[in-house]
Design a protein around this motif. Structure first.
Motif, mmCIF file in Angstrom:
data_model
loop_
_atom_site.group_PDB
_atom_site.id
_atom_site.type_symbol
_atom_site.label_atom_id
_atom_site.label_comp_id
_atom_site.label_asym_id
_atom_site.label_seq_id
_atom_site.Cartn_x
_atom_site.Cartn_y
_atom_site.Cartn_z
ATOM 1 N N LEU A 1 25.810 -17.014 -35.855
ATOM 2 C CA LEU A 1 26.354 -18.277 -35.362
ATOM 3 C C LEU A 1 26.215 -18.380 -33.841
ATOM 4 N N LEU A 2 26.508 -17.272 -33.133
ATOM 5 C CA LEU A 2 26.381 -17.276 -31.675
ATOM 6 C C LEU A 2 24.934 -17.530 -31.260
ATOM 7 N N GLU A 3 23.984 -16.864 -31.887
ATOM 8 C CA GLU A 3 22.578 -17.070 -31.545
ATOM 9 C C GLU A 3 22.154 -18.512 -31.797
ATOM 10 N N TYR A 4 22.633 -19.095 -32.880
ATOM 11 C CA TYR A 4 22.326 -20.494 -33.179
ATOM 12 C C TYR A 4 22.925 -21.399 -32.094
ATOM 13 N N ARG A 5 24.178 -21.124 -31.697
ATOM 14 C CA ARG A 5 24.801 -21.930 -30.639
ATOM 15 C C ARG A 5 24.019 -21.803 -29.338
ATOM 16 N N ARG A 6 23.583 -20.605 -29.010
ATOM 17 C CA ARG A 6 22.805 -20.407 -27.779
ATOM 18 C C ARG A 6 21.507 -21.216 -27.822
ATOM 19 N N GLN A 7 20.822 -21.197 -28.946
ATOM 20 C CA GLN A 7 19.546 -21.898 -29.069
ATOM 21 C C GLN A 7 19.700 -23.411 -29.025
ATOM 22 N N ASP B 1 33.611 -18.966 -26.523
ATOM 23 C CA ASP B 1 32.277 -18.636 -26.040
ATOM 24 C C ASP B 1 32.332 -18.290 -24.554
ATOM 25 N N LEU B 2 31.547 -17.300 -24.144
ATOM 26 C CA LEU B 2 31.411 -16.953 -22.738
ATOM 27 C C LEU B 2 30.235 -17.725 -22.164
ATOM 28 N N VAL B 3 30.466 -18.371 -21.033
ATOM 29 C CA VAL B 3 29.441 -19.198 -20.396
ATOM 30 C C VAL B 3 29.344 -18.858 -18.917
ATOM 31 N N ILE C 1 26.714 -28.696 -20.907
ATOM 32 C CA ILE C 1 25.269 -28.564 -20.879
ATOM 33 C C ILE C 1 24.702 -28.761 -19.467
ATOM 34 N N GLU C 2 25.249 -29.671 -18.696
ATOM 35 C CA GLU C 2 24.683 -29.963 -17.386
ATOM 36 C C GLU C 2 24.871 -28.830 -16.388
ATOM 37 N N THR C 3 26.006 -28.128 -16.429
ATOM 38 C CA THR C 3 26.241 -27.092 -15.422
ATOM 39 C C THR C 3 26.640 -25.748 -16.013
ATOM 40 N N VAL C 4 26.621 -25.617 -17.332
ATOM 41 C CA VAL C 4 26.932 -24.319 -17.935
ATOM 42 C C VAL C 4 25.919 -24.007 -19.033
ATOM 43 N N ARG C 5 25.808 -22.710 -19.318
ATOM 44 C CA ARG C 5 25.017 -22.246 -20.446
ATOM 45 C C ARG C 5 25.709 -21.014 -21.001
ATOM 46 N N HIS C 6 25.340 -20.638 -22.203
ATOM 47 C CA HIS C 6 25.898 -19.433 -22.800
ATOM 48 C C HIS C 6 25.499 -18.217 -21.965
ATOM 49 N N ALA C 7 26.423 -17.292 -21.793
ATOM 50 C CA ALA C 7 26.114 -16.030 -21.128
ATOM 51 C C ALA C 7 25.228 -15.195 -22.044
ATOM 52 N N THR C 8 24.288 -14.485 -21.461
ATOM 53 C CA THR C 8 23.424 -13.593 -22.238
ATOM 54 C C THR C 8 24.172 -12.294 -22.532
#
Length: 117
Positions: A38-44, A52-54, A96-103
């Motif tokens: 689920l996390l990988e799908y959310r990241r993609q 979620d960590l961002v 989406i504009e200023t955050v993304r999922h942490a790797t």
């Protein structure tokens, strides 16, 4: 086609995985595997959920933030903990504009990687 798509999309897969959590898992690690899928799908697909960590994509901040909740107006409300200063604060950022999922590497390091200060 991946498992999430086979189950009918993210929301349906999430529902199915939640039902599995309530029952005894079939094999050891099943819950962790499902959570990872689920996390990988959310990241993609730039899907954010509570917990979620961002990281900030502007490069100005290097700390990790945990999503507390998503507002209905398209903003994500996050809780920030800056370990260097020992302070905590709530902050609101456009989704989406200023955050993304942490790797995974950023989570392990406890901060956004590649930020020059």
């Amino acid at each position: 086609m991946n498992l999430i798509e086979q189950l009918g999309g993210y929301e349906r897969a999430k529902h199915e995985f939640e039902m599995i959590k309530e029952m005894k898992p079939i094999y050891p690690g099943e819950i962790e595997t499902n959570n990872r899928l689920l996390l990988e799908y959310r990241r993609q697909h730039n899907i954010f959920e509570s917990g979620d960590l961002v990281v900030d994509t502007t490069g100005f901040y290097d700390w990790l933030c945990r999503v507390e909740y998503l507002s209905t107006d398209g903003l994500v409300v996050m809780y920030r903990h800056d370990q260097r200063k020992g302070d905590t604060a709530f902050t609101t950022r456009p989704l989406i504009e200023t955050v993304r999922h942490a790797t995974d590497a950023e989570i392990k390091a406890g901060k956004r990687l590649g930020v020059m200060k």
